[in-house]
Design a protein around this motif. Structure first.
Motif, mmCIF file in Angstrom:
data_model
loop_
_atom_site.group_PDB
_atom_site.id
_atom_site.type_symbol
_atom_site.label_atom_id
_atom_site.label_comp_id
_atom_site.label_asym_id
_atom_site.label_seq_id
_atom_site.Cartn_x
_atom_site.Cartn_y
_atom_site.Cartn_z
ATOM 1 N N UNK A 1 -8.537 -2.220 4.822
ATOM 2 C CA UNK A 1 -9.779 -1.534 4.496
ATOM 3 C C UNK A 1 -9.536 -0.122 3.968
ATOM 4 N N UNK A 2 -8.292 0.201 3.631
ATOM 5 C CA UNK A 2 -7.965 1.525 3.111
ATOM 6 C C UNK A 2 -8.128 1.529 1.588
ATOM 7 N N UNK A 3 -9.390 1.555 1.146
ATOM 8 C CA UNK A 3 -9.690 1.511 -0.280
ATOM 9 C C UNK A 3 -10.720 2.576 -0.625
ATOM 10 N N UNK A 4 -10.999 2.720 -1.901
ATOM 11 C CA UNK A 4 -12.001 3.668 -2.364
ATOM 12 C C UNK A 4 -13.383 3.342 -1.806
ATOM 13 N N UNK B 1 -6.211 -1.948 -6.348
ATOM 14 C CA UNK B 1 -6.311 -2.687 -5.093
ATOM 15 C C UNK B 1 -5.534 -3.991 -5.212
ATOM 16 N N UNK B 2 -5.168 -4.539 -4.080
ATOM 17 C CA UNK B 2 -4.549 -5.859 -4.077
ATOM 18 C C UNK B 2 -5.531 -6.853 -4.700
ATOM 19 N N UNK B 3 -5.086 -7.666 -5.651
ATOM 20 C CA UNK B 3 -6.004 -8.633 -6.277
ATOM 21 C C UNK B 3 -6.585 -9.625 -5.280
ATOM 22 N N UNK B 4 -5.955 -9.769 -4.105
ATOM 23 C CA UNK B 4 -6.449 -10.689 -3.086
ATOM 24 C C UNK B 4 -7.144 -9.940 -1.951
ATOM 25 N N UNK C 1 -16.084 -7.484 -0.522
ATOM 26 C CA UNK C 1 -16.737 -7.163 -1.785
ATOM 27 C C UNK C 1 -16.023 -5.982 -2.435
ATOM 28 N N UNK C 2 -15.692 -6.123 -3.688
ATOM 29 C CA UNK C 2 -15.108 -5.021 -4.456
ATOM 30 C C UNK C 2 -15.733 -5.061 -5.843
ATOM 31 N N UNK D 1 -11.264 -4.364 -8.440
ATOM 32 C CA UNK D 1 -9.941 -4.348 -7.829
ATOM 33 C C UNK D 1 -8.896 -3.766 -8.768
ATOM 34 N N UNK D 2 -8.978 -4.101 -10.045
ATOM 35 C CA UNK D 2 -7.987 -3.640 -11.012
ATOM 36 C C UNK D 2 -8.451 -2.414 -11.796
#
Length: 466
Positions: free
Chosen positions: A193-196, A321-324, A328-329, A314-315
Motif C-alpha cells: 500500500x506504499x503508493x501515491x 507501480x507494480x503492474x500487479x 484500484x489504481x 500503475x504505469x
C-alpha cells in the motif's frame, strides 16, 4: 428473447485453504470513491465441459479456495476504524459460491446476433444492485456457476472498492489457471500500500452509508457491437488522416513530443511511455462512438457533451507501480465538447481531443488528482445526470479470454446489471483477439435506435464470431 428464470441448486461459503498472513489493507484514494458504486459483475460463457456438472462444481470450489490464498482481501470484509479510515480485514470470512441451473437456455440462444443482450445474464451474478459499502457486512466476492442446456456460465462478482478491472481479471485468470491444474500461479498480486494513492484523508459517510449516484430504474437497452481489426484500422487511418489535414502532425508532434497512452515501461529503463503523436485505434473508435451517440441523442448544438474514460495509473506514476498491484489504481479523464462542434468537425478533431487528454495524464496529473481529492474527499459520481455524457469502462486489453478452466477458451464475455445507465460503455477484447474489440453499449431505447440507424457508425460494425 430467452426467459431469464434460474433455479439455485446450492449456496455455500468458500474460505481460503490456508490462513491469511495479511491482517488488513487500507483503502486508498482510488478505492474510497468506489464505495458508492455497485460490485463489479463480469463472467465468461463456455460450452459444456467433458465431465459432469458435479465434478465441475467441486473443482471450482477447490480452485476458489486455493485462489483466495493468493488474494486474501477477496475473502475478507470491510471495516471502518474509529478515525474513519476504511480497511479490508483479511479475516478469511470467505466468499459466496452459488450453483444454479437454467437448462432451458442454450449457448447460441443467449448470444443472438444483431440483437439486445438477453436479460438472463443479469441472473448469472450474485449481489445484484449491491453497493460496495455493503462489504462491511457482506462478502467481498461471489462466484456463481450457472448450468445451461449445452454450456455453463461462470460469473464473478467483486466489491469495486477492493478491485479495479486490472485486479479483477488478475484474480479471474488465476482462478482459471488453478482450476486447469497449475501447481504454481503465473503472477502473484502485489498487496503493498506504499503508493501515491495511500493517504491519511478520510471520506465521511451519512448514517447507513452512501447511496447510488444513479437511479438504475430508467428503461435501457444493451447491445454488444463487434469491431474487426480491419474496421478499427480503417477508423484509425481516418482519424489520423483528418487530424493531419486539419491540424498538421508537426504541431501535434511538437506539443506532445513522443507521448503515447498505455504503453508499458520500455525494457531499457524508459520512463513508462513510448511517446508518439499517433492517435490510437481505441481512441479512434471512442471518437466515432462519441459522435454517433451524440447525434442519436439529438442534442442542441450548444449542449456540452462529456466522454469520460477510466485510465490505469500503475504505469503513469514515477516510480511506476507494480503492474500487479492489487486494488484500484485508476482515475477518470473527462473530455468535453459542444455537440454542434463535435458533429460538424471531422472524426480526427474529436479523436485528437481524446488523445491529447489521455497522453497528458502523466505522473504530475495523477498526483494533482490525488491532492484535489484529499482537499475534498468525495464519492465517484457515476451516472449521466445531464443526458449528454458517455462513460467508458473496462478495456480491450484485459485478458478476458485467458480463462481456460480446463476444457477450452470462453465463447463470450458478458456482464451483469451492475453500474449500468444511459451512456455506460464497456470495452472488451473480441474473442478472436488480434486487435478486435467488442463494445457493450447501454443506452436509452430511443438513443439505441438512433445509433443502430447511424450509417457512419454501423459501417464499422462486424458480425460477431462465436
Amino acid at each position: 428473447m430467452p426467459s431469464s428464470s434460474i433455479i439455485v441448486v446450492s449456496k455455500c461459503t468458500i474460505v481460503p485453504e490456508q490462513t491469511s498472513i495479511v491482517e488488513s489493507l487500507k483503502l486508498s484514494v482510488s478505492d474510497l470513491p468506489m464505495l458508492s458504486t455497485q460490485y463489479i459483475q463480469k463472467g465468461v460463457l463456455f460450452n459444456s465441459p467433458p465431465y459432469s456438472i458435479n465434478d465441475l462444481v467441486n473443482s471450482l470450489k477447490q480452485s476458489l479456495a486455493a485462489a483466495l490464498v493468493h488474494f486474501p482481501a477477496l475473502a475478507g470484509r470491510l471495516s471502518t476504524d474509529d478515525g474513519g479510515h476504511v480497511h479490508i480485514l483479511c479475516n478469511d470470512a470467505g466468499a459466496d459460491f452459488i450453483h444454479a441451473k437454467a437448462k432451458h437456455l442454450s449457448v447460441r440462444g443467449i448470444l443472438p446476433p444483431d440483437r439486445d443482450v438477453p436479460d438472463c445474464f443479469k441472473e448469472f451474478f450474485a449481489f445484484d444492485r449491491t453497493l460496495s459499502y455493503s462489504g462491511h457486512s457482506r462478502p467481498l466476492t461471489a462466484v456463481q456457476v450457472t448450468e445451461l442446456a449445452d454450456g455453463v456460465f461462470i460469473g464473478c462478482t467483486v466489491n469495486h472498492a477492493v478491485t479495479d478491472g486490472t485486479s479483477f481479471w488478475h484474480f479471474f485468470n488465476t482462478f482459471a489457471e488453478i482450476c486447469k491444474g497449475a501447481k504454481k500461479i503465473t503472477k502473484s498480486p502485489d498487496l503493498g500500500r506504499d503508493t501515491v494513492f495511500n493517504s491519511p484523508a478520510v471520506l465521511r459517510f451519512p448514517d447507513g452509508g452512501p447511496k447510488a449516484t444513479f437511479s438504475g430504474d430508467e428503461p435501457l437497452r444493451e447491445r454488444v457491437f463487434h469491431f474487426s481489426r480491419e474496421a478499427i484500422q480503417r477508423l484509425k487511418l481516418r482519424a489520423n488522416k483528418t487530424t493531419s489535414l486539419a491540424n498538421g502532425f508537426s504541431e501535434t508532434a511538437e506539443i506532445l513530443g513522443k507521448q503515447s497512452n498505455d504503453s508499458w515501461k520500455a525494457a531499457n529503463g524508459g520512463n513508462g511511455f513510448n511517446r508518439t503523436a499517433e492517435i490510437s485505434s481505441f481512441q479512434s473508435l471512442c471518437a466515432q462512438l462519441w459522435r454517433s451517440v451524440t447525434r442519436a441523442r439529438r442534442l442542441e448544438d450548444s449542449k456540452t457533451t462529456t466522454f469520460r474514460m477510466a485510465v490505469n495509473c500503475r504505469h503513469r506514476v514515477e516510480p511506476m507501480m507494480d503492474p500487479h498491484y492489487f486494488g484500484n489504481a485508476i482515475q477518470s479523464i473527462p473530455t468535453l465538447a459542444r455537440a454542434g462542434e463535435l458533429l460538424s468537425r471531422e472524426l480526427g478533431w474529436c479523436a485528437d481531443l481524446l488523445h491529447r487528454n489521455v497522453v497528458a495524464h502523466d505522473d504530475a496529473t495523477v498526483r494533482r488528482g490525488v491532492e484535489d481529492w484529499e482537499r475534498e474527499p468525495r464519492l465517484f459520481p457515476l451516472g449521466n445526470p445531464d443526458g449528454a455524457s458517455i462513460t467508458m469502462g473496462s478495456s480491450p486489453r484485459f485478458p478476458m479470454y485467458n480463462n481456460d478452466f480446463g476444457w477450452g477458451r470462453p465463447v463470450a464475455v458478458r456482464s451483469g446489471r451492475a453500474n449500468k445507465f444511459d451512456g455506460k460503455i464497456s470495452a472488451f477484447p473480441g474473442r478472436e483477439g488480434n486487435g478486435t474489440v467488442d463494445l457493450e453499449v447501454v443506452l436509452a431505447p430511443e438513443t439505441m435506435a438512433g445509433l443502430e440507424n447511424d450509417a457512419e457508425f454501423m459501417q464499422y460494425v462486424s458480425e460477431m464470431v462465436v
